[in-house]
Structures are given as structure tokens and as C-alpha cells.
Design a protein around this motif. Structure first.
Motif, PDB file in Angstrom:
ATOM      1  N   MET A   1      -2.722  -5.840 -15.899  1.00  0.00           N
ATOM      2  CA  MET A   1      -1.806  -6.049 -14.778  1.00  0.00           C
ATOM      3  C   MET A   1      -1.126  -4.734 -14.395  1.00  0.00           C
ATOM      4  SD  MET A   1       1.482  -8.644 -14.477  1.00  0.00           S
ATOM      5  CE  MET A   1       0.487 -10.133 -14.460  1.00  0.00           C
TER       6      MET A   1
ATOM      7  N   ASP B   1      -9.892  -5.605  -9.825  1.00  0.00           N
ATOM      8  CA  ASP B   1      -8.987  -6.693 -10.201  1.00  0.00           C
ATOM      9  C   ASP B   1      -9.744  -7.902 -10.736  1.00  0.00           C
ATOM     10  OD1 ASP B   1      -6.728  -5.316  -9.626  1.00  0.00           O
ATOM     11  OD2 ASP B   1      -6.264  -6.339  -7.757  1.00  0.00           O
TER      12      ASP B   1
ATOM     13  N   PHE C   1      -4.119  -8.379 -21.293  1.00  0.00           N
ATOM     14  CA  PHE C   1      -3.926  -8.854 -19.925  1.00  0.00           C
ATOM     15  C   PHE C   1      -2.782  -8.109 -19.237  1.00  0.00           C
ATOM     16  CE2 PHE C   1      -1.542 -11.655 -17.057  1.00  0.00           C
ATOM     17  CZ  PHE C   1      -2.494 -11.828 -16.061  1.00  0.00           C
TER      18      PHE C   1
ATOM     19  N   SER D   1       3.898 -12.787 -10.176  1.00  0.00           N
ATOM     20  CA  SER D   1       3.522 -11.945 -11.315  1.00  0.00           C
ATOM     21  C   SER D   1       4.655 -11.865 -12.332  1.00  0.00           C
ATOM     22  CB  SER D   1       3.148 -10.538 -10.830  1.00  0.00           C
ATOM     23  OG  SER D   1       2.033 -10.581  -9.971  1.00  0.00           O
TER      24      SER D   1
ATOM     25  N   LEU E   1      -8.476  -8.859 -14.513  1.00  0.00           N
ATOM     26  CA  LEU E   1      -7.372  -9.818 -14.631  1.00  0.00           C
ATOM     27  C   LEU E   1      -7.818 -11.253 -14.934  1.00  0.00           C
ATOM     28  CD1 LEU E   1      -5.086  -8.452 -11.766  1.00  0.00           C
ATOM     29  CD2 LEU E   1      -4.687  -8.281 -14.227  1.00  0.00           C
TER      30      LEU E   1
ATOM     31  N   SER F   1      -3.684  -2.539 -12.698  1.00  0.00           N
ATOM     32  CA  SER F   1      -3.949  -3.008 -11.339  1.00  0.00           C
ATOM     33  C   SER F   1      -2.926  -2.440 -10.359  1.00  0.00           C
ATOM     34  CB  SER F   1      -3.920  -4.530 -11.283  1.00  0.00           C
ATOM     35  OG  SER F   1      -3.998  -5.001  -9.956  1.00  0.00           O
TER      36      SER F   1
END
Length: 370
Positions: A59, A89, A55, A213, A93, A62
Motif C-alpha cells: 500500500m 497495483d 500488504f 484506505s 495489493l 502504491s
């Protein structure tokens, strides 16, 4: 970066790059590190570390593709650029985050493929949107992803409830095992998605997305570093164990069998004070008294009691005996010290258990018994 304001704002650019670097470093740490920083004594599930790393890698990716595609490629076709970025995305994500959250739950091996299948329609919407050049498909993609996120949050609430029951049925100590606090993470993820998807170029929402985030990265590090790997079975336990209760056993035999279990618990657990042992599992207790984990679990279910509540009740009673003994001998001992001596890992866990069984806070009980 999402819009021209973000690209022209140097402070936001620094925050944007900092979050990307933080995600990348955290990903590398989870992949290659073999020890914990926050809780060195905890051994987290290896699969959880890998899904968390996946993950975090998404991120970081992205942040890269928003920068590259937004500034270098497709600069003259805003519609195709935006719908492509949103699709990338939404295809990475959300499903990776859901897979990571499911790996927190160790009561059973939940399949992960449904979360990736659920994300697949996003690709279809993106292709149709680019082909027909209909802006409505941008909103369809975002609405679909938001809907699946809300459904997943509801599912996690139910799943965590089942997971909690499994913990109480199999473990005496719940420290570093519970995950109910983690329910805040999917909610934060949904809120972050809303700020990300519906900001319409507003710079303050771009800031909020990056700040959120950061919190998500901190949460992942804390959660992975503080969750203990759990197993309820041990070598030697088989499904053919003759001590397991048969489904056709009559009521009289069940009563006699449960009475035998009660006697074994009194002899091997209560009299020998086995309940003082930290991290005593249902399997270990079943082995100690010479029976089967499934059989012992059925005994507690028959009494409408969980294994965790049984052990905590014995520990609270032990605490009361220690306190009365110290009081009678004129010795002074803190409640925290006596709680640790009674088998509890922490005073906070003890205070909750004490109030549950005694019906009052420990300090009020002590004042009444002085």
C-alpha cells in the motif's frame, strides 16, 4: 496521485501522504514489534503479522509509484503511465490482501499460491495493452481484478463458515478466535477498488479511496492485534492411538464405547467441574479423561453437539445453581459476577449462551426465579 485535481489540491495531498506514512509505520510495527498494543495478553499468529506487513508495504509502495510515475516518469504518455500503474497495483495489493485474509483462518493451512496465480493475467493484459495501445485493456484489467475480488469474497464466506465450525468443535471459549467480523474487510476492499478504478478523475472519489484506505489500515491493526494463535493438537497425540474408533467397528461396540466416554466426561469433567477452566480445548479435555481428541470429537458428533455447546451448557447450568444457592441464602450477586464464576470470559458471551440453552434472556429468567 490519480489526476491533476489531486495533485493541485493541497488538502488531498496531505491526506494522500498521511495514508502512505500510516501504512509504512504500521508495516514496520508488524515486522519488528514483539508485543501487542491493543491486546497485550494476545499472541497473534506470526505469519499473519508478516502478511499484514507485506500488504501494508505494498500500500505504501502504491502511493509512491503513483506519485513518482505520475509526476516524474512517463508524463508525456498518459496511456502507458495509467496502464502500468494499474497493473502494478493489481499485481500486488489484491493478492497480498487475499493472502492476509486467508491467514486469519487457522483451521488448516490453506495454500496461498492460487491468489498470486489468479493475479498473473493482469500482467499479460498490461503487456498486450501497451503493445497494441488499445484502451480497452485498461478496462479488461480492472474488470478482471474486480471479478476475482468478488469470487474471493464468496469463497471467504464459505471458508469462515467452515472455520467457525472448527472453532466450536475444538474450543470452549471463542473470544479472540472468531473472524466472522472480518468478512466486512473484503467487501470494503472491493468498494475501495471500485472507487479507485472507476473515478474518472473525480476528486471526491479520490478522497473516498484514501479514507477507505485509512479504515483498511485500522482494520488490519485491530484484527492482527486481537486474533489469538490457535492449535488443536499437542505433543503426544498420534494417529495410531488405539482409542480412536475404527471404521469397521459394529454398532454395538460403538454404543458401548460412547457410553464409556459419557461416563468419563461425567466423572472427570462434570463432577470435577473441569468446564470452569478458561480456554479449555478439546485436546486438553480428551487428555484429562484419558482418551483421544478424534475419538472425543466423534462422540460429540454422534450426539449432534459441538464441544463448545457442551461446555457452555455445563457453564449455564452451573450459573443457575449458583444463582439459586445465592437466592436461597439471601445473598445478592450480579449476573455478570456469577457468569464469570461459571467459567465464561465475558458477560456478552454468557448472555448469548444462556439464551440459547434456556430459551430466554438471562434478565427475564432471573425475574421469573426471584
Amino acid at each position: 496521485m490519480y489526476g491533476d485535481q489531486g495533485q493541485l489540491n493541497s488538502l488531498f495531498a496531505m491526506l494522500y501522504g498521511g495514508v502512505a506514512v500510516m501504512a509504512l509505520l504500521s508495516c514496520i510495527y508488524f515486522i519488528f514489534s514483539r508485543s501487542n498494543i491493543i491486546q497485550p495478553s494476545i499472541k497473534p499468529p506470526r505469519r499473519l503479522r508478516l502478511w499484514a506487513a507485506a500488504f501494508l508495504a505494498a500500500m505504501f509502495a502504491s502511493h509512491v509509484w503513483w506519485l513518482v510515475i505520475g509526476s516524474v516518469w512517463l508524463t508525456d504518455d498518459r496511456f502507458v503511465r495509467i496502464i502500468t500503474l494499474i497493473a502494478l497495483d493489481n499485481l500486488t495489493l489484491p493478492p497480498l490482501f487475499m493472502a492476509m485474509m486467508l491467514r486469519l483462518l487457522q483451521d488448516r493451512r490453506r495454500p496461498l499460491w492460487p491468489v498470486f496465480v489468479a493475479a498473473a493475467p493482469t500482467a499479460v493484459f498490461a503487456v498486450i495493452g501497451i503493445t497494441t495501445r488499445q484502451p480497452v485493456y485498461e478496462w479488461v484489467m480492472e474488470g478482471y481484478t474486480l471479478t476475482t475480488g468478488i469470487i474471493f469474497c464468496i469463497y471467504m464466506i464459505v471458508a469462515v463458515k467452515h472455520y467457525g465450525k472448527w472453532l466450536r468443535d475444538n474450543f470452549a471459549d471463542l473470544e479472540h478466535k472468531e473472524v466472522w467480523q472480518s468478512l466486512l474487510a473484503p467487501l470494503l476492499m472491493v468498494l475501495t477498488f471500485c472507487a479507485y478504478a472507476y473515478h474518472e478523475g473525480q476528486l471526491y472519489r479520490e478522497y473516498l479511496t484514501q479514507i477507505a484506505s485509512c479504515f483498511i489500515i485500522f482494520f488490519i491493526i485491530w484484527r492482527v492485534e486481537t486474533l489469538q494463535t490457535l492449535e488443536v493438537t499437542e505433543a503426544g497425540e498420534t494417529d495410531n492411538d488405539t482409542t480412536k474408533p475404527e471404521t469397521e467397528t459394529n454398532t454395538t461396540n460403538n454404543i458401548n464405547a460412547y457410553q464409556e466416554i459419557s461416563d468419563l466426561l461425567r466423572e472427570h469433567c462434570e463432577q470435577k467441574q473441569l468446564y470452569l477452566q478458561h480456554n479449555l480445548t478439546l485436546q486438553q479435555l480428551a487428555t484429562a479423561i484419558g482418551t483421544n481428541r478424534t475419538y472425543l470429537s466423534a462422540y460429540f458428533n454422534e450426539r449432534n453437539e459441538t464441544y463448545n455447546s457442551y461446555i457452555n451448557r455445563l457453564r449455564v447450568e452451573h450459573f443457575a445453581k449458583l444463582y439459586h444457592k445465592a437466592n436461597a441464602n439471601g445473598h445478592s450477586a450480579t449476573a455478570k459476577k456469577l457468569a464469570i464464576a461459571s467459567g465464561f470470559h465475558s458477560y456478552s458471551t454468557f448472555s448469548v449462551a444462556f439464551k440459547s440453552f434456556m430459551g430466554m434472556p438471562v434478565r427475564l429468567w432471573i425475574r421469573k426465579n426471584q
